[in-house]
Write an enzyme that holds these catalytic residues in place. Sequence first.
Site, PDB file in Angstrom:
ATOM      1  N   CYS A  23      36.618 -16.517  31.730  1.00 53.25           N
ATOM      2  CA  CYS A  23      36.741 -16.064  33.122  1.00 53.25           C
ATOM      3  C   CYS A  23      36.256 -14.622  33.310  1.00 53.25           C
ATOM      4  O   CYS A  23      35.606 -14.293  34.304  1.00 53.25           O
ATOM      5  CB  CYS A  23      38.168 -16.223  33.630  1.00 53.25           C
ATOM      6  SG  CYS A  23      39.439 -15.493  32.581  1.00 53.25           S
ATOM      7  N   HIS A  76      37.686 -19.540  37.691  1.00 49.23           N
ATOM      8  CA  HIS A  76      38.246 -20.661  36.944  1.00 49.23           C
ATOM      9  C   HIS A  76      37.857 -22.011  37.533  1.00 49.23           C
ATOM     10  O   HIS A  76      38.244 -23.060  36.989  1.00 49.23           O
ATOM     11  CB  HIS A  76      39.781 -20.554  36.900  1.00 49.23           C
ATOM     12  CG  HIS A  76      40.266 -19.274  36.287  1.00 49.23           C
ATOM     13  ND1 HIS A  76      40.548 -18.152  37.048  1.00 49.23           N
ATOM     14  CD2 HIS A  76      40.499 -18.928  35.006  1.00 49.23           C
ATOM     15  CE1 HIS A  76      40.948 -17.172  36.248  1.00 49.23           C
ATOM     16  NE2 HIS A  76      40.931 -17.614  34.997  1.00 49.23           N
ATOM     17  N   ASP A 105      37.484 -16.865  42.544  1.00 45.37           N
ATOM     18  CA  ASP A 105      38.124 -17.333  41.314  1.00 45.37           C
ATOM     19  C   ASP A 105      37.101 -17.944  40.361  1.00 45.37           C
ATOM     20  O   ASP A 105      36.494 -18.970  40.675  1.00 45.37           O
ATOM     21  CB  ASP A 105      39.198 -18.369  41.671  1.00 45.37           C
ATOM     22  CG  ASP A 105      40.155 -18.636  40.519  1.00 45.37           C
ATOM     23  OD1 ASP A 105      39.774 -18.384  39.366  1.00 45.37           O
ATOM     24  OD2 ASP A 105      41.278 -19.091  40.793  1.00 45.37           O
TER      25      ASP A 105
END
Length: 643
Positions: A470, A596, A594
């Site tokens: 990440c 992820h 994000d």
Amino acid sequence: MASENQDPAIRILCRRLQIIKNESGIQWLIGSPFFPRYTVISTFRCIHTTSSNPLSPDFSKESDDIRTLLPKGFEVIGALIVGKDCTFDKIAKEAINAACNMRKSLSSDANLGNQELIGAVVDLNNAKDVRFFVSKDGQLDSLESVSSIVYEDNPEKFVWERGCLLHCALQVKLPLYYQPSKPNDVHEIYMRAADAVASKFRDPLVTCLIEALNETSGAIVLRGSELSTDSSSSSSELKGSDTKALLCSHFSSRSKDITSFSSIEESADKIQVSFLLNKSMNSVKPSAPIAEYYPATQETQLLVVGHKLEVLCYASKDLSLAYGISKLVIPALVDQLHSMRKVSIPDLLKRHPELHPYHFLPPGILHPITVLYELSYGETELKQVETRRSLHLRLGLPFDRPLLRISNAIDIVGKKHSSNLVQKGSSFLKDVHLTIPSSGVSGGVASLIQGSYQYYHYLHEGLDDSGWGCAYRSLQTIISWFKLQNYTSIDVPSHREIQQALVEIGDKDPSFIGSREWIGAIELSFVLDKLIGASCKIINVRSGAELPEKCRELALHFENQGTPIMIGGGVLAYTLLGVDYNDASGDCAFLILDPHFTGSDDIKKIVNGGWCGWKKAVDSKGKHFFLHDKFYNLLLPQRPNMV
């Protein structure tokens, strides 16, 4: 437009005048003969003076610069003087007199200065108070104060509904034969050759092929005999062209909506002009080619000087095409050729300059500008940097934005840029936050990322980095921002290249390359410094509960730096694109991108799934987005101070 009997009104199209605190100087007010009188579209700062006095322009140097910079179809219509303890009437006369002299320096037409001109004055003791005066026929004894100032609500629509762009690109090669024993003769030979090319534009045998760029309408042909042979191009002549002839509006798009202006490439009508020289007349009988041989009486050398000419002109859609070519395009080509000649002559035999014209539309400027760059210098070399810095100074552009680099040039003849969220030639989504709803912070002020970025997340490019990559993905998003803002030309690095960089600087052992080890804010700062030379600021917080206390500081970052931020806490990393903060109540929200996400690049799935969206530290259900038992590091990349 106001009639002659009405009081004059000044119409301002540009969003701001260049008034620098505690700094006196002159600005040239730019307008167009195709606009209503006293309409100001932009201002150019005077940067060349004859002495240490900032109010004494060097008209020779100023006119050389502006002749290159300002497309035909725009002109100097006045001047603004910024000073201290001003006597407004007196200073306004000085401003109009300076504008009159500048117009005369820009043209060989002796009467060009005798126009209706604007003199504006700003006293630094009250910089918000701009006083405007006008003179008729350049007469300084007939000044009239103007109290009616109109600021246009939609200036882009005002400019591009009225007018269009004429574009012409031409490769010129000048063969220069000279005797090695008389090298100084090459300068005179070069000047004669350039003058000969300039005269060819008005040759009756010239043919102009005219067509719309990026449109399907057919081309038309104009012959040299249909063009005006008069080289003058005064404002009154441009206004009074033959309206019975074929007009520029012939190539106007009927489907374009200029209400929401996006870019010149997409919103402005553009007309391509190509010059051809017809050597075969109908009256000449067909015959075999004839080669003529002129033997040199002494040793002779050949020097071939090449110039690429490329000009943009602004024309009213009601202007005839023949007149637009005669009075705008041809004078622009001749001026650009002469500008290149002036730069080339000093080092003609030692080092032939590689001059190339580029067109730009910097933010805050409503019309294109043209810049001649010397390509034999790299963009980071001092001479190029100083050239761009002086342009930023003249145009009032910030000195920490690379707005006039070649990669920012307008793509006039290329295909229209894709307006969707997938960047052309790339599989990565771009600027995904633009489609999300508001944060819901009552009375908050949103401070957001400035510029574009690409969204990097898990599983991109076939690499399964779920659970460890990440921070790498956040770093890739950050570097994509620097690349898209033209601060760097490097490709966005892969995970392995990021690891290699950390090994090269000695932060990691060689075994780190190819591993699945996490990295954090400190490692990201090392990589940014090594790969693109960007420095970073790091903020440490002991708990996720403290992050809302940093909102004011984060808001200032987005307002001043505008770069994406990496937030790392525990085993998770996010990219922060903005904050919405109510200073009075302390309520805030964080715009999170994000990394992820593991799905396909479907913008609806990303937004609806909350992978890009506003996150409150504590949501309506009492859930904490940032963990209270984890410390967080925030990496704030600093925008490079460069042009």
